[in-house]
Every structure is written in structure tokens, then in C-alpha cells.
Design a protein around this motif. Sequence first.
Motif, PDB file in Angstrom:
ATOM      1  N   ALA A 100       0.970  -1.098   0.038  1.00 32.20           N
ATOM      2  CA  ALA A 100      -0.059  -0.028  -0.054  1.00 32.20           C
ATOM      3  C   ALA A 100       1.003   1.301  -0.036  1.00 32.20           C
ATOM      4  O   ALA A 100       0.579   2.248  -0.761  1.00 32.20           O
ATOM      5  CB  ALA A 100      -1.089  -0.006   1.149  1.00 32.20           C
ATOM      6  N   ILE A 101       1.999   1.107   0.724  1.00 32.50           N
ATOM      7  CA  ILE A 101       2.881   2.417   0.789  1.00 32.50           C
ATOM      8  C   ILE A 101       3.512   2.512  -0.592  1.00 32.50           C
ATOM      9  O   ILE A 101       3.655   3.598  -0.910  1.00 32.50           O
ATOM     10  CB  ILE A 101       3.993   2.195   1.946  1.00 32.50           C
ATOM     11  CG1 ILE A 101       3.206   2.426   3.202  1.00 32.50           C
ATOM     12  CG2 ILE A 101       5.097   3.320   1.768  1.00 32.50           C
ATOM     13  CD1 ILE A 101       4.090   2.006   4.422  1.00 32.50           C
ATOM     14  N   GLY A 102       3.987   1.542  -1.120  1.00 31.68           N
ATOM     15  CA  GLY A 102       4.710   1.345  -2.339  1.00 31.68           C
ATOM     16  C   GLY A 102       3.660   2.118  -3.395  1.00 31.68           C
ATOM     17  O   GLY A 102       4.211   2.918  -4.258  1.00 31.68           O
ATOM     18  N   PHE A 103       2.485   1.455  -3.671  1.00 32.73           N
ATOM     19  CA  PHE A 103       1.720   2.200  -4.482  1.00 32.73           C
ATOM     20  C   PHE A 103       1.258   3.388  -4.460  1.00 32.73           C
ATOM     21  O   PHE A 103       0.715   4.194  -5.125  1.00 32.73           O
ATOM     22  CB  PHE A 103       0.361   0.910  -4.944  1.00 32.73           C
ATOM     23  CG  PHE A 103       0.822   0.044  -5.850  1.00 32.73           C
ATOM     24  CD1 PHE A 103       0.814   0.242  -7.318  1.00 32.73           C
ATOM     25  CD2 PHE A 103       1.230  -1.180  -5.072  1.00 32.73           C
ATOM     26  CE1 PHE A 103       1.146  -0.787  -7.857  1.00 32.73           C
ATOM     27  CE2 PHE A 103       1.640  -2.207  -6.079  1.00 32.73           C
ATOM     28  CZ  PHE A 103       1.538  -2.068  -7.419  1.00 32.73           C
ATOM     29  N   GLY A 104       1.064   3.899  -3.184  1.00 25.86           N
ATOM     30  CA  GLY A 104       0.935   5.242  -2.855  1.00 25.86           C
ATOM     31  C   GLY A 104       2.212   6.185  -3.168  1.00 25.86           C
ATOM     32  O   GLY A 104       1.736   7.274  -3.822  1.00 25.86           O
ATOM     33  N   LEU A 105       3.113   5.815  -2.982  1.00 22.87           N
ATOM     34  CA  LEU A 105       4.657   6.451  -3.524  1.00 22.87           C
ATOM     35  C   LEU A 105       4.465   6.427  -4.899  1.00 22.87           C
ATOM     36  O   LEU A 105       4.860   7.534  -5.593  1.00 22.87           O
ATOM     37  CB  LEU A 105       5.644   5.932  -2.997  1.00 22.87           C
ATOM     38  CG  LEU A 105       6.148   6.160  -1.356  1.00 22.87           C
ATOM     39  CD1 LEU A 105       7.229   5.406  -1.040  1.00 22.87           C
ATOM     40  CD2 LEU A 105       6.083   7.514  -1.238  1.00 22.87           C
ATOM     41  N   SER A 106       4.022   5.479  -5.677  1.00 21.29           N
ATOM     42  CA  SER A 106       3.881   5.326  -6.964  1.00 21.29           C
ATOM     43  C   SER A 106       3.067   6.428  -7.518  1.00 21.29           C
ATOM     44  O   SER A 106       3.028   7.122  -8.646  1.00 21.29           O
ATOM     45  CB  SER A 106       3.667   4.049  -7.626  1.00 21.29           C
ATOM     46  OG  SER A 106       3.276   4.060  -8.963  1.00 21.29           O
ATOM     47  N   ALA A 107       1.729   6.611  -6.937  1.00 25.59           N
ATOM     48  CA  ALA A 107       0.774   7.533  -7.513  1.00 25.59           C
ATOM     49  C   ALA A 107       1.301   8.989  -7.358  1.00 25.59           C
ATOM     50  O   ALA A 107       1.222   9.877  -8.157  1.00 25.59           O
ATOM     51  CB  ALA A 107      -0.502   7.275  -6.529  1.00 25.59           C
ATOM     52  N   LEU A 108       2.230   9.112  -6.242  1.00 27.31           N
ATOM     53  CA  LEU A 108       2.900  10.554  -6.115  1.00 27.31           C
ATOM     54  C   LEU A 108       3.926  10.790  -7.016  1.00 27.31           C
ATOM     55  O   LEU A 108       3.787  11.869  -7.611  1.00 27.31           O
ATOM     56  CB  LEU A 108       3.314  10.659  -4.747  1.00 27.31           C
ATOM     57  CG  LEU A 108       2.473  10.613  -3.482  1.00 27.31           C
ATOM     58  CD1 LEU A 108       3.437  10.558  -2.141  1.00 27.31           C
ATOM     59  CD2 LEU A 108       1.714  12.012  -3.656  1.00 27.31           C
ATOM     60  N   PHE A 109       4.696   9.667  -7.473  1.00 30.87           N
ATOM     61  CA  PHE A 109       5.557   9.729  -8.466  1.00 30.87           C
ATOM     62  C   PHE A 109       4.939  10.281 -10.010  1.00 30.87           C
ATOM     63  O   PHE A 109       5.241  10.888 -10.596  1.00 30.87           O
ATOM     64  CB  PHE A 109       6.333   8.456  -8.416  1.00 30.87           C
ATOM     65  CG  PHE A 109       7.285   8.351  -9.645  1.00 30.87           C
ATOM     66  CD1 PHE A 109       8.524   9.056  -9.569  1.00 30.87           C
ATOM     67  CD2 PHE A 109       7.198   7.694 -10.629  1.00 30.87           C
ATOM     68  CE1 PHE A 109       9.317   9.006 -10.557  1.00 30.87           C
ATOM     69  CE2 PHE A 109       8.148   7.543 -11.652  1.00 30.87           C
ATOM     70  CZ  PHE A 109       9.424   8.252 -11.648  1.00 30.87           C
ATOM     71  N   LEU A 110       3.900   9.338 -10.192  1.00 29.11           N
ATOM     72  CA  LEU A 110       3.141   9.661 -11.262  1.00 29.11           C
ATOM     73  C   LEU A 110       2.479  11.126 -11.590  1.00 29.11           C
ATOM     74  O   LEU A 110       2.674  11.637 -12.384  1.00 29.11           O
ATOM     75  CB  LEU A 110       2.109   8.751 -11.667  1.00 29.11           C
ATOM     76  CG  LEU A 110       1.292   8.690 -12.822  1.00 29.11           C
ATOM     77  CD1 LEU A 110       2.367   8.716 -14.176  1.00 29.11           C
ATOM     78  CD2 LEU A 110       0.232   7.794 -13.315  1.00 29.11           C
TER      79      LEU A 110
END
Length: 101
Positions: free
Chosen positions: A13-23
Motif C-alpha cells: 500500500a505504501i509502495g503504490f501510494g508512492l507510485s501515485a505521488l511519483f506519477l
Amino acid sequence: MPKLVRLYIRSVAIGFGLSALFLGGLLALDVAGLRHLMLESGSGWLAGAMIFLFSGSVFAGVQFAIAIMAMADTDDTPRGGLRQHAVPVPVPVAAQPRRRR
């Protein structure tokens, strides 16, 4: 649910949250014209989905690895056994002068 499974789900969940921020950062800053390409192209959503999924899997793996490594016990006991410390002994070496050619 086992603790390790909860840890993994939280890391994902943290990794995909960071991915959304990155995108979102990539699109907000328009890095290399990426926002224009994604919004003007018919298949721009596919590029966004791929960036989100692939960077999310990388960020989730890194987050999980950091969480696992942080679980290590710190062992402050001395290690190395009962080695005796060697005292260096000078060894004389006779040197021969070099001959010039």
C-alpha cells in the motif's frame, strides 16, 4: 492474519501510494513532455497505468525490503572468539645495491 502478511500488505500500500505521488509529480512537472504525450494521445491512459503499476511494484519491493531489514536484532556482544593479538616482529632483510647498466 500473520504479522508478516500484514507487513507485506502495508508495504504494498505504501509502495503504490508512492507510485501515485511519483506519477502525479511526473505529470505536474511535465518531465520530458510526458503530460502532453499522455493527455493528447489516445492510449495515454495505458502509459499512465504502466508507469503506475511498474513503479508501484518497484517501490513496494523496496519498502518491504527496508521494513524487513529494519526488523534485524542489533547484537552488541563482542565477536571474534578468543583470538590472541599478534605483536609485529621486525625482520631484518639484507638489501643488495643495484648495478647500473
